[in-house]
Scaffold this active site. Structure first.
Site, PDB file in Angstrom:
ATOM      1  N   ASP A   1     -56.953 -13.808  36.933  1.00 37.87           N
ATOM      2  CA  ASP A   1     -57.267 -15.200  37.259  1.00 37.87           C
ATOM      3  C   ASP A   1     -58.759 -15.510  37.223  1.00 37.87           C
ATOM      4  O   ASP A   1     -59.138 -16.678  37.084  1.00 37.87           O
ATOM      5  CB  ASP A   1     -56.691 -15.559  38.624  1.00 37.87           C
ATOM      6  CG  ASP A   1     -55.171 -15.748  38.574  1.00 37.87           C
ATOM      7  OD1 ASP A   1     -54.614 -15.727  37.468  1.00 37.87           O
ATOM      8  OD2 ASP A   1     -54.553 -15.913  39.634  1.00 37.87           O
TER       9      ASP A   1
ATOM     10  N   TYR B   1     -49.756 -20.903  41.454  1.00 37.39           N
ATOM     11  CA  TYR B   1     -50.239 -20.330  42.710  1.00 37.39           C
ATOM     12  C   TYR B   1     -51.530 -20.995  43.174  1.00 37.39           C
ATOM     13  O   TYR B   1     -52.331 -21.480  42.367  1.00 37.39           O
ATOM     14  CB  TYR B   1     -50.474 -18.829  42.574  1.00 37.39           C
ATOM     15  CG  TYR B   1     -49.297 -17.979  43.020  1.00 37.39           C
ATOM     16  CD1 TYR B   1     -48.896 -17.963  44.342  1.00 37.39           C
ATOM     17  CD2 TYR B   1     -48.594 -17.189  42.115  1.00 37.39           C
ATOM     18  CE1 TYR B   1     -47.820 -17.187  44.758  1.00 37.39           C
ATOM     19  CE2 TYR B   1     -47.518 -16.414  42.518  1.00 37.39           C
ATOM     20  CZ  TYR B   1     -47.140 -16.416  43.849  1.00 37.39           C
ATOM     21  OH  TYR B   1     -46.073 -15.651  44.265  1.00 37.39           O
TER      22      TYR B   1
END
Length: 634
Positions: A294, A378
């Site tokens: 990420d 998320y």
């Protein structure tokens, strides 16, 4: 010009960076900026003070040719001081750009092979199918080498306001070349029913009305907060530090020091989450490739939320804006990206004495510095806590929506069932904290300390004795250590030249949670690309260009960069300027309670002073600690 070399880039500086590159003839109509960062000066330059060269580092991608270039611009000198061409075959690709999401949805939606696969699943209205582009990884396929790729899964969105995650179109994935703007391959595996039940949790008609039983909680500080802010420098109680922000890492804390009497003592030079990995455990042909970095692949900082008082932060708040460069090289300001406030944290210390009858209680308080980033499904909150007693903590809060799949009627070894026919593959969230330590100076070392049981012997005739073992990690090859909760293993970062009044080395102890590290097979592609995540602790000697545990070029990297390359030098780390790389995180076997939106799950670590002070440093905290005229415990 900025007054401090670690001050985050301003809007004007980002504009000027683009102007200088344009003037140097380095920008074309097809040039995009996947990443623009402050080029931080080496530590020695910052610590020395004085004049500094303000520099900006840019990654330039030609979206027509795929040509990849890095530049360094001196804003002080008003010129380009470095230009380098990068071979994506050898190194990998820059991070995914937001504009590529829309581009991939358009490319995939026009591909007839993919459209036929959608129709074959009984979905007639293809316009309701949303394409979800995801980082491609690397699996040794020669035809993919050097290509800038994304792989695309799909979900059904029945109306524009519906969250599509409840309706995965499973067994189908498109491989897309975003430079050539075409689908390379469609993997059409098993046809599973698209789950029908909605997961649109904001819809009260589906999930019922909101409760009305919670009474308001108001947090006030009538005299204002105890911290003082000067630009990006913060002073709170005995702490002093600088708040930084990086488009890749997000929140960064610089130059944390603690005032001890008349001395201001350094603890950490730079603290950040330098990488995070979300690796999935479903080996299906349409899902085996799901592994996401990420930070290195999605630029965690650029995805920061603009925080809202009363929702994300509560109390007497100070906000810091963050400025990041968009893909055209122009600045974008993220309002209220970083939140800072104080929290009461219960009892700090307490004693009621049997001999004197005295009763004393002091309350703990902590300073919270936080930001939230949303990466697809998320959401992650990163919370740094500084305590009155010198303790430092990082807590990561994982929430949002779990990534979904169809759940087969016969069950699955690789996923949980969340709702009828809806699955969620098992996965991990693994973070790498880069801690550039500076405990009372730059001559530091690491001792591995753990409890040790002693057998009955002449020295221990009753068998009650136990002790601890202390092992110095002398070289980089000694690191790559795993936590051991059963033995209480911790790592002491000590100064090899300074001691406290008892002759003990001053230090800070890293207390790991000790949750599982990377569970993928050591021979897997992701284990090679994320070797940092296979151990809880690595220690390296400081080098200004060693910033990222999976290497600088993470997107579609082949592995070997970052931690394995750093530690291969096997430099001495005893009494040196050292960096700790700590892996921590969650192993997630999703629950029914994690659907349709996941309550926060927590992970992190703690750094506690060990011999750093001569005694308890909070003896001067007054009774009540500003909460009341009398003292009581929580």
């Amino acid at each position: 010009m900025t007054k401090h070399p670690l001050e985050p880039l301003s809007s004007d500086e980002i504009v000027r960076n683009r102007e200088i590159l344009q003037g140097a003839g380095l920008l074309r109509e097809s040039t995009r900026f996947p990443l623009v960062q402050l080029e931080e000066p080496p530590k020695a330059v910052v610590l020395a003070g004085g004049d500094f060269d303000r520099q900006v580092r840019s990654v330039l991608l030609d979206t027509k040719t795929g040509e990849l270039t890095t530049t360094v611009v001196s804003l002080t000198g008003d010129r380009v001081v470095e230009k380098r061409t990068v071979d994506p075959v050898e190194h990998g690709q820059p991070p995914v750009m937001l504009t590529e999401y829309e581009l991939v949805e358009k490319i995939v939606g026009a591909d007839e092979t993919w459209r036929q696969a959608i129709r074959d699943r009984g979905i007639d209205d293809i316009d309701k199918v949303r394409v979800c582009p995801l980082s491609a990884g690397w699996f040794g396929v020669a035809e993919e080498s050097g290509r800038r790729m994304l792989r695309a899964l799909a979900f059904v969105q029945n109306d524009p306001d519906e969250l599509p995650w409840a309706h995965p179109v499973d067994g189908l994935v498109a491989y897309v070349d975003v430079i050539e703007q075409r689908v390379l391959e469609v993997v059409d595996d098993r046809h599973l029913p698209v789950p029908a039940e909605s997961g649109n949790y904001p819809d009260q008609e589906l999930f019922g009305p909101q409760r009305d039983t919670l009474k308001p909680i108001e947090i006030t500080q009538p005299d204002g907060p105890s911290f003082a802010v000067d630009g990006h420098e913060v002073r709170w109680e005995n702490w002093r530090f600088r708040v930084g922000f990086d488009p890749r890492e997000g929140l960064v804390l610089h130059q944390l020091s603690f005032r001890d009497g008349d001395r201001e003592r350094p603890v950490i030079y730079r603290a950040s989450v330098a990488e995070m990995l979300v690796n999935y455990g479903d080996p299906a042909p349409a899902r085996f490739w799901q592994n996401y970095f990420d930070s290195g692949e999605y630029s965690l900082g650029k995805l920061a939320n603009e925080l809202v008082l009363g929702c994300d932060c509560l109390g007497e708040i100070h906000y810091f804006d963050a400025v990041v460069a968009q893909e055209d090289g122009a600045p974008r300001t993220l309002r209220n990206a970083v939140c800072m406030h104080e929290e009461d944290f219960g009892v700090l210390w307490k004693h009621t004495d049997v001999f004197t009858g005295s009763a004393e209680t002091r309350r703990q308080r902590r300073l919270v510095i936080s930001f939230f980033s949303s990466v697809g499904n998320y959401d992650y909150g990163f919370y740094w806590y500084l305590y009155l007693d010198g303790t430092i903590q990082l807590e990561v809060k994982a929430t949002g929506i779990v990534f979904t799949s169809s759940y087969p009627a016969e069950g699955s070894r690789w996923a949980s069932e969340l709702a009828p026919g809806l699955g969620a593959p098992f996965h991990q969230h693994l973070f790498s904290a880069r801690l550039d330590m500076m405990v009372d100076g730059t001559s530091n070392a690491v001792d591995e300390v753990q409890a040790k049981r002693e057998p009955i012997s002449a020295e221990n005739p009753h068998g009650n004795a136990f002790t601890r073992s202390v092992t110095r990690l002398a070289r980089e090859s000694d690191t790559g250590r795993e936590a051991d909760p059963a033995s209480g293993r911790v790592w002491h970062v000590v100064n090899t030249e300074r001691t406290n009044r008892l002759g003990q080395p001053v230090g800070y102890a890293l207390h790991p949670q000790g949750y599982p590290v990377l569970l993928a097979d050591p021979g897997s592609s992701i284990a090679k690309r994320a070797e940092f995540a296979t151990k809880h602790l690595w220690v390296t000697r400081y080098a200004a260009d060693e910033r990222y545990p999976a290497g600088e070029w993470v997107n579609q990297s082949h592995g070997g960069a970052g931690i394995p390359a750093f530690t291969a030098e096997d430099r001495g780390i005893d009494g040196e300027d050292i960096v700790l790389w700590h892996t921590f995180g969650l192993t997630h076997f999703p629950r029914a309670e994690d659907w349709p939106v996941m309550p926060v799950d927590l992970c992190g670590f703690t750094l506690k002073p060990v011999g750093f002070f001569d005694r308890n440093p909070t003896l001067d905290v007054p009774p009540g600690n500003g909460t009341a005229s009398h003292c009581c415990e929580s």
